[in-house]
Design an enzyme around this catalytic site. Structure first.
Site, PDB file in Angstrom:
ATOM      1  N   GLY A 176       1.502   6.521  -0.486  1.00 19.96           N
ATOM      2  CA  GLY A 176       0.791   5.263  -0.312  1.00 19.96           C
ATOM      3  C   GLY A 176       0.904   4.833   1.132  1.00 19.96           C
ATOM      4  O   GLY A 176       1.797   5.277   1.866  1.00 19.96           O
TER       5      GLY A 176
ATOM      6  N   GLN B 134       0.923  -1.296   7.944  1.00 21.53           N
ATOM      7  CA  GLN B 134       1.868  -0.333   8.511  1.00 21.53           C
ATOM      8  C   GLN B 134       1.314   0.400   9.739  1.00 21.53           C
ATOM      9  O   GLN B 134       2.100   0.959  10.515  1.00 21.53           O
ATOM     10  CB  GLN B 134       2.263   0.692   7.446  1.00 21.53           C
ATOM     11  CG  GLN B 134       3.079   0.097   6.301  1.00 21.53           C
ATOM     12  CD  GLN B 134       3.394   1.122   5.256  1.00 21.53           C
ATOM     13  OE1 GLN B 134       2.574   1.364   4.359  1.00 21.53           O
ATOM     14  NE2 GLN B 134       4.541   1.751   5.352  1.00 21.53           N
TER      15      GLN B 134
ATOM     16  N   CYS C 192      10.122   4.016   2.003  1.00 20.61           N
ATOM     17  CA  CYS C 192       9.013   3.428   2.753  1.00 20.61           C
ATOM     18  C   CYS C 192       8.839   4.173   4.071  1.00 20.61           C
ATOM     19  O   CYS C 192       9.834   4.441   4.762  1.00 20.61           O
ATOM     20  CB  CYS C 192       9.283   1.953   3.023  1.00 20.61           C
ATOM     21  SG  CYS C 192       7.957   1.104   3.902  1.00 20.61           S
ATOM     22  N   LEU C 193       7.620   4.501   4.423  1.00 18.51           N
ATOM     23  CA  LEU C 193       7.370   5.221   5.682  1.00 18.51           C
ATOM     24  C   LEU C 193       7.729   4.368   6.896  1.00 18.51           C
ATOM     25  O   LEU C 193       7.910   4.886   7.990  1.00 18.51           O
ATOM     26  CB  LEU C 193       5.906   5.656   5.742  1.00 18.51           C
ATOM     27  CG  LEU C 193       5.479   6.633   4.651  1.00 18.51           C
ATOM     28  CD1 LEU C 193       4.007   6.944   4.758  1.00 18.51           C
ATOM     29  CD2 LEU C 193       6.313   7.893   4.666  1.00 18.51           C
TER      30      LEU C 193
ATOM     31  N   HIS D 276       4.261  -2.067  -4.197  1.00 16.90           N
ATOM     32  CA  HIS D 276       4.938  -1.842  -2.911  1.00 16.90           C
ATOM     33  C   HIS D 276       3.947  -2.043  -1.753  1.00 16.90           C
ATOM     34  O   HIS D 276       4.247  -2.724  -0.772  1.00 16.90           O
ATOM     35  CB  HIS D 276       5.496  -0.419  -2.883  1.00 16.90           C
ATOM     36  CG  HIS D 276       6.164  -0.032  -1.592  1.00 16.90           C
ATOM     37  ND1 HIS D 276       7.524   0.098  -1.453  1.00 16.90           N
ATOM     38  CD2 HIS D 276       5.636   0.243  -0.374  1.00 16.90           C
ATOM     39  CE1 HIS D 276       7.801   0.432  -0.211  1.00 16.90           C
ATOM     40  NE2 HIS D 276       6.676   0.543   0.474  1.00 16.90           N
ATOM     41  N   GLU D 277       2.742  -1.475  -1.902  1.00 18.22           N
ATOM     42  CA  GLU D 277       1.751  -1.586  -0.806  1.00 18.22           C
ATOM     43  C   GLU D 277       1.208  -3.006  -0.699  1.00 18.22           C
ATOM     44  O   GLU D 277       0.977  -3.504   0.404  1.00 18.22           O
ATOM     45  CB  GLU D 277       0.595  -0.617  -1.038  1.00 18.22           C
ATOM     46  CG  GLU D 277       0.983   0.854  -1.155  1.00 18.22           C
ATOM     47  CD  GLU D 277       1.872   1.345  -0.036  1.00 18.22           C
ATOM     48  OE1 GLU D 277       2.601   2.321  -0.267  1.00 18.22           O
ATOM     49  OE2 GLU D 277       1.870   0.740   1.060  1.00 18.22           O
TER      50      GLU D 277
ATOM     51  N   HIS E  52       3.321  -5.079   1.372  1.00 19.88           N
ATOM     52  CA  HIS E  52       3.080  -4.896   2.812  1.00 19.88           C
ATOM     53  C   HIS E  52       1.965  -5.816   3.295  1.00 19.88           C
ATOM     54  O   HIS E  52       2.056  -6.380   4.378  1.00 19.88           O
ATOM     55  CB  HIS E  52       2.689  -3.441   3.114  1.00 19.88           C
ATOM     56  CG  HIS E  52       3.852  -2.488   3.268  1.00 19.88           C
ATOM     57  ND1 HIS E  52       4.856  -2.656   4.182  1.00 19.88           N
ATOM     58  CD2 HIS E  52       4.143  -1.346   2.615  1.00 19.88           C
ATOM     59  CE1 HIS E  52       5.720  -1.668   4.080  1.00 19.88           C
ATOM     60  NE2 HIS E  52       5.316  -0.865   3.138  1.00 19.88           N
TER      61      HIS E  52
HETATM   62  O1  K2U Z   1       4.594   2.002   1.923  1.00 26.40           O
HETATM   63  C1  K2U Z   1       4.918   3.161   2.140  1.00 26.40           C
HETATM   64  O2  K2U Z   1       5.650   3.467   3.098  1.00 26.40           O
HETATM   65  C2  K2U Z   1       4.463   4.230   1.204  1.00 26.40           C
HETATM   66  C3  K2U Z   1       5.540   4.656   0.266  1.00 26.40           C
HETATM   67  C4  K2U Z   1       4.971   4.418  -1.107  1.00 26.40           C
HETATM   68  C5  K2U Z   1       5.978   4.312  -2.191  1.00 26.40           C
HETATM   69  C6  K2U Z   1       7.050   3.438  -2.095  1.00 26.40           C
HETATM   70  C7  K2U Z   1       7.935   3.329  -3.148  1.00 26.40           C
HETATM   71  C8  K2U Z   1       7.770   4.076  -4.291  1.00 26.40           C
HETATM   72  C9  K2U Z   1       6.712   4.943  -4.365  1.00 26.40           C
HETATM   73  C10 K2U Z   1       5.822   5.048  -3.328  1.00 26.40           C
HETATM   74  C11 K2U Z   1       5.854   6.069   0.716  1.00 26.40           C
HETATM   75  O3  K2U Z   1       5.101   6.975   0.047  1.00 26.40           O
HETATM   76  S1  K2U Z   1       7.559   6.389   0.731  1.00 26.40           S
HETATM   77  C12 K2U Z   1       7.797   7.999   0.330  1.00 26.40           C
HETATM   78  C13 K2U Z   1       7.877   8.203  -1.150  1.00 26.40           C
HETATM   79  C14 K2U Z   1       7.217   9.257  -1.694  1.00 26.40           C
HETATM   80  C15 K2U Z   1       7.306   9.485  -3.056  1.00 26.40           C
HETATM   81  C16 K2U Z   1       8.046   8.654  -3.876  1.00 26.40           C
HETATM   82  C17 K2U Z   1       8.715   7.595  -3.320  1.00 26.40           C
HETATM   83  C18 K2U Z   1       8.629   7.370  -1.943  1.00 26.40           C
HETATM   84 ZN    ZN Z   2       6.289   0.866   2.486  1.00 23.92          ZN
END
Ligand code: K2U
Ligand code: ZN
Length: 167
Positions: free
Chosen positions: A46, A51, A91-92, A133-134, A137
Site C-alpha cells: 500500500g 508519503q 510502514c514504508l 493504515h493508508e 496517512h
Molecule cells: O503505508 C505504507 O507504508 C504501506 C504499508 C502498508 C501496510 C501497513 C500495515 C499492514 C499492511 C500493509 C507497507 O506495505 S509496509 C510493508 C508491509 C508489507 C506487507 C505486510 C505488512 C507490511
Molecule cells: Zn504507512
C-alpha cells in the site's frame, strides 16, 4: 513512470492532512503510475499520496503476490466498520519497525476509481488493515502513534541515529 522519494518518519510533512481530489486528470493518473512503481519497488502492499509528499486524498493498494491487482482509492470514506482485530504492521515511512495495532476487523469504504466512477468495497483481513493504515496517512497519522510514548521515543531516536550513521 518514475520512482518517487518516500518521506521518512518523523518528517513533519507526514503530519499534513490531505485535501480532496477535485478532478481525476492526467496529473493524477501519472501520479498513480509513479506511486505504483514506487510501491512495487519498495516493496510494499500500500502507499498513500502523503508519503510521497503529495497531500491529496489518494491511496493505492495491491495485496497480491503477483502485483497484478492494483486498487486506486480517490477521496475514500469509511462508511461503516465492525469488530476489532490486532495485526502486525509496518510502514514504508518507518523502515524496519513492526508492531501490533488494533483496528476495525471489517470496513465498508466508498471511493472514486481512476475512471472517475464511485465504488463501494467491503473489506476484511489484510485489505481492511491496509485501507485503514493508508487512510490514517491521509489524516496525517503514522501507525507508530498507536504505540506507547516510550516506544515512539525509542523509534524516533533509532531512526535519527540511523540517519546520522549514513552521513
Ligand atoms: O503505508 C505504507 O507504508 C504501506 C504499508 C502498508 C501496510 C501497513 C500495515 C499492514 C499492511 C500493509 C507497507 O506495505 S509496509 C510493508 C508491509 C508489507 C506487507 C505486510 C505488512 C507490511
Ligand atoms: Zn504507512
Amino acid at each position: 513512470m518514475a520512482k518517487l522519494s518516500i518521506l521518512r518518519y518523523p518528517d513533519h510533512r507526514l503530519y499534513t492532512v490531505a485535501q480532496p481530489v477535485q478532478s481525476v486528470n492526467e496529473r493524477i493518473k501519472r501520479l498513480v503510475a509513479d506511486m505504483a512503481e514506487t510501491m512495487y519497488d519498495a516493496p510494499g502492499i500500500g502507499l498513500a499520496a502523503t508519503q510521497v509528499d503529495e497531500h491529496i486524498q489518494l491511496l493505492i493498494i495491491d495485496i497480491t503476490e503477483e502485483h497484478n491487482d492494483l486498487r486506486v482509492f480517490i477521496n475514500p470514506v469509511i462508511v461503516s466498520s465492525d469488530g476489532s482485530a490486532v495485526h502486525e504492521e509496518g510502514c514504508l515511512s518507518v523502515p524496519g519497525i513492526y508492531d501490533k495495532v488494533t483496528r476495525a476487523e471489517k470496513i465498508t469504504v466508498t471511493a472514486m476509481n481512476l475512471a472517475g466512477d464511485m465504488f463501494t468495497l467491503e473489506a476484511e483481513g489484510l485489505m481492511a488493515v491496509c485501507i485503514q493504515h493508508e487512510m490514517d496517512h491521509l489524516l496525517g497519522k503514522v501507525f507508530v502513534e498507536y504505540l506507547s510514548t516510550l516506544k515512539q521515543s525509542r523509534i524516533k531516536n533509532k531512526l535519527k541515529k540511523r540517519v546520522l550513521e549514513t552521513m
